[in-house]
Design an enzyme around this catalytic site. Structure first.
Site, PDB file in Angstrom:
ATOM      1  N   SER A 271      73.251  15.746 -40.002  1.00 28.24           N
ATOM      2  CA  SER A 271      73.765  14.471 -40.394  1.00 28.24           C
ATOM      3  C   SER A 271      73.324  14.088 -41.529  1.00 28.24           C
ATOM      4  CB  SER A 271      73.435  13.431 -39.134  1.00 28.24           C
ATOM      5  OG  SER A 271      74.231  13.699 -37.928  1.00 28.24           O
ATOM      6  N   THR A 272      72.084  14.584 -42.001  1.00 29.62           N
ATOM      7  CA  THR A 272      71.643  14.178 -43.421  1.00 29.62           C
ATOM      8  C   THR A 272      72.681  14.592 -44.332  1.00 29.62           C
ATOM      9  OG1 THR A 272      70.874  16.496 -43.624  1.00 29.62           O
ATOM     10  CG2 THR A 272      69.346  14.758 -43.026  1.00 29.62           C
TER      11      THR A 272
END
Lengths: 609, 155
Positions: free
Chosen positions: A313-314
């Protein structure tokens, strides 16, 4: 007249004439002998002259060269390898003299006995010593760069001239494993094999020189006759961007996190996002550069730049940035998250814990790390445009840091995004990047859209200590519009305020961050449900970022969410580093619970960042 | 007339030199002066050579001394560098922190023990002026104390 005739005639001469005749005979005799003697001398001298001519003219070149070899000693002048300092001039690498032991095999009468005597001191099996003795006739290394104690004990055994000593230079890393992956290590001949020791090997190495001097009868050098033919040039020193104290803080916190989460590997990187200077870079597992060659090659790997992983998700922040920057999505536009989304290839994308987020703006998608929302944004953005932004952010290409072994990652072209490729890449699955690429891309968020090249060497100094080269800020390109970069940072602040990264919250400082929890690919295809990479990428202070920190923990056991295991590491690192750098707080609420107040907190540290 | 006929074999011999007493004194003196001249000439020729050789020998001895001193300097420098490296190892942050925590029982300051406050430039300037030595302190230092003390705040 013959001699007999002369003698017979003299018998009849008067005495006076007789004496005169004798004197004449005497002169004749002397002259004869002198002639003979002269002839002999002439012959001998002629012989000598001939020999002289032969030696001085005919054989002169060959004999001169032999004489020079016997009389002249060629003295190699070894250069001093450059030292390595941290950004405040604290030495990270120094040089020490180290004796090396060699043998002259042809002078050794009992190789087996010698091997037995030396084996315990050199900590080498006798068979190995015997093998080394068999490698040469006149010279064979027995041990390189032993400790002075060992050399002294061997000298005390009185083995010369069977065994001799040569002084070499050994690289010593007094801080042990501190910053091992940045500094690197060298081989037995001081050739760089890792880190900046390898990248800057030509700068550090210098070049050797040569001097000649006459020898006396027993081979000693006559100092007064010494003359330098080729002056040596010592290697230049490196000043790194690394701060020893920050490095210690980061490594300590990473070790603590590794112990708590039992992660297989991990890394923490701290950058100054405005200049691209790497302030600290810790990697686990690590090694001691003093014995770098003995360590397993696996631990040589600098996971920050050589290890590709799926970021999870970064990566959503770059999707968000691309969507906003391209105008594909408005900041206030909303997407509906029902907890799952059917995507091409008969796949279904779900959010963690099957959470349903409902209607969400871009900021909400980032804050809640909503996969379903991100997939919809990616579909709106489109494959080609998204791919273009991905490449512009530097993914799929080396960042150009001055460390060896940088990987490019795996970024397939859109034509190869099969099935739900577009949707999964939106939340960082199906794409492989390195932590360094993530950091480099994130510098654009702190610099109004301009990406900055990271680097670990700050300056190069010549052996006299004069700065000969300074590595400054190196912008790569403008990736985003400044407004977009600021908007994304604003959204990342929401992640820490009341999103998935709330454990990264710092008292007194605004923090912008993004959590990441990525499943790891299974060996037989698909994803492994039990193996994750937890990460947290943060900027602090959020408004005018001084630090860009990325924490990556590979396969933590137990809790595995980035917000749970990586965000606290970020908080610990950031709080101590900000304090050390005397970065003034920028958020309301600081000063609360103040039991001690120091003036130093607002004074810049001399010579620091 | 009887002729003496001696049947002898006469071999040529070298005639002995006449005795020195028979020579004139002037000739002896001349020979002595020739010898003296020769000796003087030899001395003139040899003495510079002797002097040259002695100088070379002295230079060689000095060279050996220099060589030995160089080796000693190298040994001492090497030892100095080794000790500095040991010092650096002993001062490594990891070791210092380990000893501080494990052996000395020290703890890192907790979250509530250290706080930062914002300081305005005016406050910093005021504090700086308070730290600076007064006029009288400077004068006293100038008259009787060290210059260094004149630049330090009175604490």
């Amino acid at each position: 007249m013959s001699r007999t005739q002369r003698a017979s005639s003299r018998r009849h001469l008067p005495l006076r004439q007789f004496a005169s005749q004798v004197a004449a005979d005497h002169r004749i005799l002397i002259r004869g002998r002198a002639t003979v003697l002269f002839g002999l001398v002439f012959v001998v001298l002629s012989g000598l002259l001939a020999r002289l001519i032969q030696l001085q003219t005919l054989q002169a070149p060959r004999l001169q060269s032999i004489a020079q070899q016997q009389q002249l000693a060629t003295i190699p002048l070894a250069p001093r390898r450059g030292r390595i300092f941290d950004r405040l001039g604290r030495p990270l690498v120094v040089n020490l003299d180290a004796p090396s032991v060699y043998a002259v095999p042809q002078r050794i009468v009992d190789p087996q006995g010698l091997a037995r005597r030396l084996a315990p001191l050199l900590r080498v099996p006798p068979e190995e010593i015997q093998r080394r003795l068999g490698t040469g006739r006149y010279f064979a290394w027995l041990a390189r760069k032993v400790s002075p104690d060992v050399a002294a004990r061997i000298k005390a055994m009185g083995l010369e001239p069977q065994v001799g000593f040569v002084t070499e230079t050994r690289r010593v890393y007094p801080n042990g494993s501190l910053a091992a992956h940045v500094v690197g290590f060298v081989g037995i001949d001081n050739q760089g094999l890792g880190g900046v020791e390898l990248t800057y090997d030509p700068v550090l190495r210098g070049h050797g020189g040569k001097a000649v001097a006459d020898r006396d009868g027993i081979g000693r050098v006559l100092v007064e006759t010494q003359r330098t033919l080729d002056a040596p040039a010592d290697g230049s020193d490196l000043v790194l961007t690394i701060d020893q104290v920050l490095q210690h803080i980061v490594e300590r916190e990473l070790d603590r996190a590794m112990a708590q989460t039992h992660a297989r590997a991990g890394s923490v990187s701290v950058l100054d996002p405005s200049s691209g200077e790497v302030l600290a870079l810790a990697v686990r597992p690590t090694y001691d550069p003093n014995a770098g060659g003995l360590a397993s090659p696996e631990v040589w790997l600098n996971r920050t730049l050589s290890h590709s992983y799926e970021p999870g998700s970064t990566f959503k922040i770059f999707l968000t940035a691309a969507a906003l920057d391209s105008g594909s999505v408005r900041p206030d536009e909303q997407f509906f998250c029902a907890g799952s989304l059917a995507v091409p290839g008969n796949h279904v994308i779900r959010d963690a814990n099957h959470e349903q987020h409902g209607w969400q703006t871009m900021g909400d998608i980032v804050r809640n790390s909503c996969n379903v929302g991100a997939a919809q944004v990616a579909m709106r953005l489109g494959k080609d445009r998204f791919y273009q932004y991905i490449r512009n952010f530097g993914f799929g290409d080396v960042a150009g840091i001055d460390l060896p072994g940088e990987a490019k990652g795996i970024v397939a072209p859109p034509s190869e995004w099969r099935g739900p490729g577009l949707q999964t890449i939106a939340f960082g699955q199906g794409i492989s990047i390195t932590p360094l690429q993530l950091l480099t891309a994130a510098t654009s968020l702190a610099n109004d859209g301009v990406m900055v090249r990271p680097h670990v060497v700050r300056a190069i100094r010549d052996p006299q200590g004069r700065v000969v080269d300074v590595v400054g800020r190196s912008p790569i390109r403008q990736v985003l519009q400044p407004e977009t970069a600021r908007a994304v940072v604003q959204m990342m602040m929401g992640v820490v305020d009341d999103g998935t990264g709330s454990l990264a919250k710092l008292g007194g400082y605004t923090v912008a961050g993004k959590t990441g929890t990525a499943q790891k690919p299974a060996p037989r295809g698909g994803y492994d449900p039990g193996r994750f990479v937890a990460s947290f990428l943060g900027l602090v202070p959020a408004v005018n970022p001084k630090l860009l920190i990325l924490v990556v923990l590979d396969e933590p056991r137990g809790a595995y969410f980035g917000g749970t295991v990586a965000a606290p590491v970020f908080r610990e690192v950031a709080s101590q580093v900000l304090w050390y750098l005397r970065v003034p707080p920028d958020a309301s609420g600081f000063g609360e619970n103040a039991s001690s107040v120091t003036k130093a907190s607002v004074r810049p540290r001399p010579g620091s960042h | 007339m009887s002729a003496v006929h001696v049947k002898v074999r006469i071999d040529p011999i070298l005639a002995p030199d006449s005795k020195s007493e028979a020579r004139p004194a002037r000739r002896r003196r001349g020979r002595r002066s020739t010898v003296a001249r020769a000796l003087a000439l030899a001395a003139v020729a040899v003495l510079p050579a002797v002097f040259y050789v002695s100088q070379r020998a002295h230079a060689a001895r000095t060279g050996y001394a220099i060589l030995q001193l160089r080796q000693e300097v190298g040994t001492l420098q090497s030892e100095n560098a080794r000790l500095q490296a040991v010092t650096m190892s002993l001062k490594s942050l990891d070791r210092v922190e380990r000893i501080a925590i494990k052996d000395l029982g020290m703890r890192r300051p907790g979250a509530g023990q250290v706080s930062a406050i914002a300081a305005t430039p005016v406050a910093v300037a005021r504090q700086a002026s308070m730290d600076a030595p007064s006029f009288w302190a400077r004068m006293s230092a100038w008259l009787g104390w060290s210059e260094a003390e004149a630049h330090e705040s009175a604490r």
